[in-house]
Design an enzyme around this catalytic site. Structure first.
Site, PDB file in Angstrom:
ATOM      1  N   ASN A 124       0.782  -1.387  -0.068  1.00  0.00           N
ATOM      2  CA  ASN A 124      -0.157  -0.009   0.147  1.00  0.00           C
ATOM      3  C   ASN A 124       1.195   1.511  -0.066  1.00  0.00           C
ATOM      4  O   ASN A 124       2.403   1.248   0.497  1.00  0.00           O
ATOM      5  CB  ASN A 124      -1.302   0.022   1.554  1.00  0.00           C
ATOM      6  CG  ASN A 124      -2.212  -0.750   0.971  1.00  0.00           C
ATOM      7  OD1 ASN A 124      -2.339  -0.725  -0.146  1.00  0.00           O
ATOM      8  ND2 ASN A 124      -2.478  -1.856   2.110  1.00  0.00           N
ATOM      9  N   CYS A 130      -5.410  -7.104  -3.363  1.00  0.00           N
ATOM     10  CA  CYS A 130      -5.872  -6.725  -2.709  1.00  0.00           C
ATOM     11  C   CYS A 130      -6.672  -7.927  -1.808  1.00  0.00           C
ATOM     12  O   CYS A 130      -8.415  -8.155  -2.339  1.00  0.00           O
ATOM     13  CB  CYS A 130      -6.414  -5.783  -2.339  1.00  0.00           C
ATOM     14  SG  CYS A 130      -7.610  -4.861  -0.988  1.00  0.00           S
ATOM     15  N   HIS A 131      -7.711  -7.695  -0.607  1.00  0.00           N
ATOM     16  CA  HIS A 131      -8.566  -9.301  -0.089  1.00  0.00           C
ATOM     17  C   HIS A 131      -9.681  -8.415   0.316  1.00  0.00           C
ATOM     18  O   HIS A 131     -10.128  -9.215   1.312  1.00  0.00           O
ATOM     19  CB  HIS A 131      -8.092 -10.432   1.035  1.00  0.00           C
ATOM     20  CG  HIS A 131      -7.085  -9.319   2.087  1.00  0.00           C
ATOM     21  ND1 HIS A 131      -6.411  -9.909   2.638  1.00  0.00           N
ATOM     22  CD2 HIS A 131      -7.297  -8.092   2.497  1.00  0.00           C
ATOM     23  CE1 HIS A 131      -6.104  -8.992   3.912  1.00  0.00           C
ATOM     24  NE2 HIS A 131      -5.761  -8.404   3.208  1.00  0.00           N
ATOM     25  N   HIS A 160      -9.665  -0.592  -1.729  1.00  0.00           N
ATOM     26  CA  HIS A 160     -10.127   0.321  -0.572  1.00  0.00           C
ATOM     27  C   HIS A 160     -11.165   1.290  -0.558  1.00  0.00           C
ATOM     28  O   HIS A 160     -11.281   1.642   0.518  1.00  0.00           O
ATOM     29  CB  HIS A 160      -8.521   0.771   0.179  1.00  0.00           C
ATOM     30  CG  HIS A 160      -8.156   0.180   1.107  1.00  0.00           C
ATOM     31  ND1 HIS A 160      -6.523   0.261   1.001  1.00  0.00           N
ATOM     32  CD2 HIS A 160      -8.007  -1.723   0.760  1.00  0.00           C
ATOM     33  CE1 HIS A 160      -6.155  -0.898   1.416  1.00  0.00           C
ATOM     34  NE2 HIS A 160      -6.327  -1.695   1.376  1.00  0.00           N
TER      35      HIS A 160
END
Lengths: 461, 461, 461, 461
Positions: free
Chosen positions: A156, A178-179, A215
């Protein structure tokens, strides 16, 4: 020469990952899979960490419960890691906890609170300013040593790391993973039980289509076995908006810096009509002070701010664990990490197609956002490569929220590439979390520059 | 049949303009020009105002110092005004001073101050919600009665009025005019004297290229006789940033609701490196609380908030003046309005090309902004039509500031067209001036909906 | 330092132009203008030609009827020409008459006739293959020695020369100029007399808006003093379609390789409804065999094919003339060239804005064509730079005709930059003039490669 | 209410399909599938054909080897078919064999040969002119009676049928299906055997990514179990370019109007470096006279022209078969049709995701082609809808070939919607197959208009 030989003879370069336990996730996932084999080259700025991971990884090869046959090799520099690599995994810690302390806590002196501080907000911005030059260097090395390799980024700020790779070497085959979306799938699965539709649904049974930026992703469809989940989510959000909903697998949010009661997600849905698909602590940071006006306000929304002190303590635990793993006094637990890295690698070498969310430059898949910026959408992974899947248009309001951050990211990229603190400050004051007066904003910015000075060596004073 | 016949036989429909003196500007400009002639049809919701203007306009025709031969005719409805019109001028007051009182002063109860309140901010939003349905009706009438007419809009919010015309009738030949850029040209002309380069330069000698959106426009070039003015403006802004610069022709800002000392413009230039090209009181509203945190802060930046009470008083003066003009006890002063309307009309009928700034749907002329939204750039006016001139790309930071308002405008448009207060509130809370908590924001929004209820009849409660 | 000093102290680099009389046009135009002064540096592959022009140019300075004060200086290499240049003019002959012989006449052996052979068709393609590497070199030199200079291209193929400059050095400030549109303006002026509307109209009174690609441009509006000329042109084309119309200033088409009776233009208008705006001999080449099936067919359309033998003879005349000019036995006639180069230069240094047609990369001004390809539209020239003016959309049919050539040009560019004869052949067989069987097409292509071998040294055999 | 109920309770409207056996394919596929059930409403301009199919379909329900439970119902009009439909299948014959005779054979009088005559060329154009008004009517009916239904088009010309649906009702959920790509997958599977890599590979094991337009599609990747098939195809094409390769399942091309020896595909690959993915008889028509100069030339490329007489004879066979099926003297053979319609329907109701090629308006998935035109690419089918998968950019040469046909299609659409024969002729003469002189082209065009007059009732004479 067949495809099978390829899958059994892979070279993976792992950049970073030493200082924390991230590489162990990869080791476990590789160990649990019987279709891939090869060598993992470990490169870390901390050579001892890389060597420890070499020991830990190779120990796995002697275990009878391990299916994948892999060699681990610590290498002393980037070139040795990359030359001949089929895959490159980047998972670095840009800077030390000292800079992270500044990222997260310096703004608190001015009343600016961040739950994570690594994506947007003052912390995300400074983290980006440190990271971008490192990613320029990595991209140049990849262009030189393994231009055809697939490059998986986990660092990130995800969007800007991936963006930097492509800005530096446009021919790179990089993508960011990304999870966060998976957590939302899990929540939707639990929702089916909570609403009495069906208990015991697994997260991978939930089909979602994703769009936005890392995000700050939004679902433009969500179904389970053909059932549209959006009307159900409306009921679910209404039912739990006041008190929140505690996911079973997350545990209580009060006891975890990573858990929440999804009140932010519910509130966003009720306001915007779309399911936001990331953890509340990430989502909150994109929305300015609404959910983050103070630690108390955050708590009222049932999530907590992650202090750097926790990260420091957690690192110590990891180091102790590493010591034991190296010494052999503790055995690595073989559990799937939940990341999709291995499934993506398998798809790319021809072992079965996969549709999943991924961060890539926009080639039109996010029709509302500018070309070239890094967006998160679904994509089809296969032997023919990664092909983004076209998302729907967003509503004007959500598009506007997302576009503001995209614009800030482009501003930060320019600032970092040209070392221009005036441009960096333009982005700084446009972040929704920065609600201070211009003078205070400047003071905070200057303090954070000073705190980060070691990583901004050639910026004008 | 020659072009000359055309120019001497024009039909202009003037929609609105009765309640204030706006139509008089047109009358004076037409009177001063000897190349055009024809009839002006006056339509106003207040028929007495239209009839008064008919009397005033026709009185001009009897004066020896008037060059243009025009008839004025008050008509009772839109259809009579539009049928057969070559040009349509829209200059309406959407609502009464009662709604304007709410637009400007209701937010002050929550600490939100607006210098004008007609473009962005809570006031601009509610003004848009009232105006858009009126413009839908006007566009439909134009499609029906004079689809080939050129339509000149002067009403604010400029971008959304023009946007609504095209959204309703895509084939419309409409454009929006605003004189704010001229003030910046005048300032640059004065700058040349102030810096000792050349005294007495006129505003029309300053060549500028414009981009952005109405009232938030930026110059991407400014020259005088081939001299690049941007480096000079840097000196000028540095010299006067602390104390401001009082334009001679504006008069002292303390005595005028429309003047300023350009401190906002100087500050924006020093921050962003581009010359903002609108009055400070407009620019300030786009930037959130920086320059508008309180009336005192505004005063420290040397501009003032225009109270609606002043508008009420000013209207009384105008009514008194109208009475005298109708009675013939006062003669209309024939001075150019400074607007470019007449020059634009002349260019469009073939009396000489003209390059000026104008509001039009983006067909690519603003390469940083989405297609179809209304942008302000230069355009070439001629007998062949209006052709936008391609602007440069903006810096990422300025683009991001502008795009946020563009996004809000698209959200407002959707809200108004679908009568959806949830969508309207999405735009409301995303306006940079709305820094209140969500709960307070909601309370203010609801109060403003209630105050505007007469113009939002079919919104859900 | 004022703008006036700049205009009186210009440095112009003139690349090429020696072998033919092109530089004399510039000399005459500069001599006739009193507002510019400076030095012209002459660089030509033939140094003797450059030196002769130096003598000829400097002789002008001693004449009393010359207003512009200019020095001419032959320089031995590109670097000396470019360093410090404010303007660069490129007007080169790519190759010798030997290659031109192949361009124009080799295809005739296969029944493929070209009226010019320098833009499209087999001749245009091979001319491009020779020219593109030269333009890569010129662009690199400009990037190195005078990156801020304005670069004016006159060399054909215009689109691909300009495209190559930008592909090589994206920051270049280059544009391509062509006078073909002026001829159409002149025709429209004559039309007004022919139709009895008004005699004696000058070409510059005709306002046109241009779009398309060089030599295949189309007017999307044409007016004279506000009168729409398109309906008049319909009458004009109908009246003269069978027999053609002989422009007074062109002279009889039978006696001139450059004149025509405009029958091609009339036919295109009657088919497509748009006014094509280039000479018939250029237009015909874009349309395949329709007007060029044989020399007889061309003659039936009242234009002729220009043989290279004429060019050879004409060059001899020019050399004789040059000899006399150098010796002083003949004086240069000072007549305006009809090119707009000087007016463009004056606009760019701030001596008055200018709207004219120009070749530039598409930034959106040609909404139907891809970004980045070189298109011809109007643009506004001024001290702030060159700003393209947005054209209308074309009809689907005209767009399709133009897009095919744009596609071929992109293919040729790729072929030339990668020296790939397979790609070059892909463009070759897609040219509308190439109607031969694949096998014959290959044979012709190979012969033309062989004829051009000296300029394609590093192509694979 | 669960998704399962939905899949077991579907309403499918089948428009057309009566005159030939097309509906039987659907019946067989539905009969073979155990997861779907519901009702199929049959509407055909020939009511007897629809009623016969009703009988045939319902007979299946009484068979023990049929898994799917479906009712068939002939309905008398479009409204009855569409109201409440979940899926609409369009498979109409636009016109009679009389018009088809003109489409295919009238051009032969002018030396223009077409292998199919239903997509491009003179035949494709006239078929489109007939079909587009029918599709306008269908789209309007769908908007009125079942706006949410999924609409599957099988009618040719595929691109223009689908384009018309969206042009008429932009909110339609339509897509076009074609099996041509499957044949190329099958060829690649056979190739693996032919080259000794692996025998017995099935077509569905071959992963391809598709782009272009229907019947002129190109693969931008092709893999089998991770192996890149493009280098293998190079060998394969080289090996068989001279003599061709006879697919086992196609049978000998001499005996079949639908088979070929793939020589066109091999030639295109050797020229353009991309695998064309349609049958040779379709591909040939897009390339002008190269492969279709005469029936002999076509035969030399090892494919044949399909005469309408064969279609007439074939229809008679089908009618005889229908008679027997209705009478019960012949039982329908239950074999999968090879179409993907049922798999697509299942994916859309939530019974498993599917990636396949499909014709849809371009939303960016074909980055080289204009937005809104109908392109063929892969897409992900799922309960969340159909989401196009972004293709790579094409080479400039292939893009140019495809774009020409896209341009023609846009021209044809405009001609059909505005009934403008001049615009239709603009497209006609720009088709690569139309190499006749303008005068002959006009004569042919007029003859075809006359032959098609019954379906162009309101065109100007």
């Amino acid at each position: 020469m067949s495809h099978t030989n390829k899958a059994k003879n892979l070279t993976i370069a792992y950049i970073g990952g030493g200082s924390r336990g991230w590489a162990w996730n990869l080791m476990a996932d590789l160990a649990l899979d019987g279709e891939l084999a090869g060598v993992v080259r470990l490169y870390d700025l901390d050579p001892a960490a890389a060597r420890a991971n070499e020991t830990i990884g190779n120990a796995l090869g002697r275990r009878s419960d391990v299916k994948g046959s892999w060699k681990y090799l610590a290498v002393p520099n980037l070139q040795d890691a990359l030359t001949g690599a089929d895959f490159v995994i980047c998972s670095i810690l840009p800077g030390t906890f000292g800079e992270m302390q500044s990222d997260v806590h310096e703004p608190e002196k001015y009343g600016i609170y961040q739950s994570v501080g690594d994506t947007v907000g003052p912390g995300g911005l400074f983290r980006a300013l440190r990271t971008i030059p490192m990613y320029v260097e990595i991209a140049q090395a990849i262009e030189k040593h393994c231009p055809q390799a697939w490059v998986i980024n986990y660092t990130n700020p995800m969007s800007l790391c991936t963006r930097t790779l492509y800005a530096t070497f446009p021919g790179i085959r990089a993508f960011g993973c990304c999870h966060e979306v998976f957590g939302t799938q899990a929540l939707l699965a639990e929702m089916l039980g909570d609403l009495g539709v069906q208990a015991g649904v697994e997260r991978h049974e939930i089909q979602v289509n994703v769009q936005g930026i890392n995000h700050f992703t939004w679902l433009d469809s969500a179904t389970w076995q053909g059932v549209d989940l959006v009307p159900l989510y409306q009921k679910f959000a209404d039912k739990h908006s006041a008190e929140g909903f505690e996911s079973k697998h997350d545990g209580n949010w009060l006891n975890s810096y990573f858990a929440s009661a999804h009140r932010v997600k519910f509130d966003l849905f009720r306001r915007y009509g779309l399911i936001a698909a990331a953890g509340d602590r990430h989502l909150a940071e994109f929305m300015g002070p609404w959910y983050l006006k103070s630690p108390e306000v955050a708590r009222s929304w049932k999530f907590t701010l992650t202090p750097v002190s926790w990260r420091v303590a957690h690192k110590k635990e990891l180091e102790e664990k590493r010591r034991k793993l190296v010494a052999g006094t503790e055995a690595m637990k073989l559990a799937s990490s939940g990341e999709e890295g291995i499934r993506q690698i398998k798809a790319l070498v021809g072992l079965g197609d996969l549709v999943t969310n991924v961060n890539l430059p926009n080639r039109g898949q996010a029709p509302d956002l500018p070309h070239d910026v890094v967006v998160e959408t679904n994509a089809l992974f296969g032997a023919g490569g990664i092909r983004p899947i076209t998302a729907d248009r967003m509503t004007p309001a959500v598009r506007t929220l997302v576009a503001r951050h995209v614009g800030n990211q482009e501003t930060i990229l320019e600032a970092a590439l040209t070392r221009d603190s005036r441009v960096a400050f333009q982005a700084f004051v446009n972040d929704p979390l920065v609600t201070t007066d211009p003078a205070d904003s400047r003071q905070l910015f200057d303090a954070m520059v000073a705190n980060t000075r070691a990583y901004l060596p050639d910026w004008e004073k």
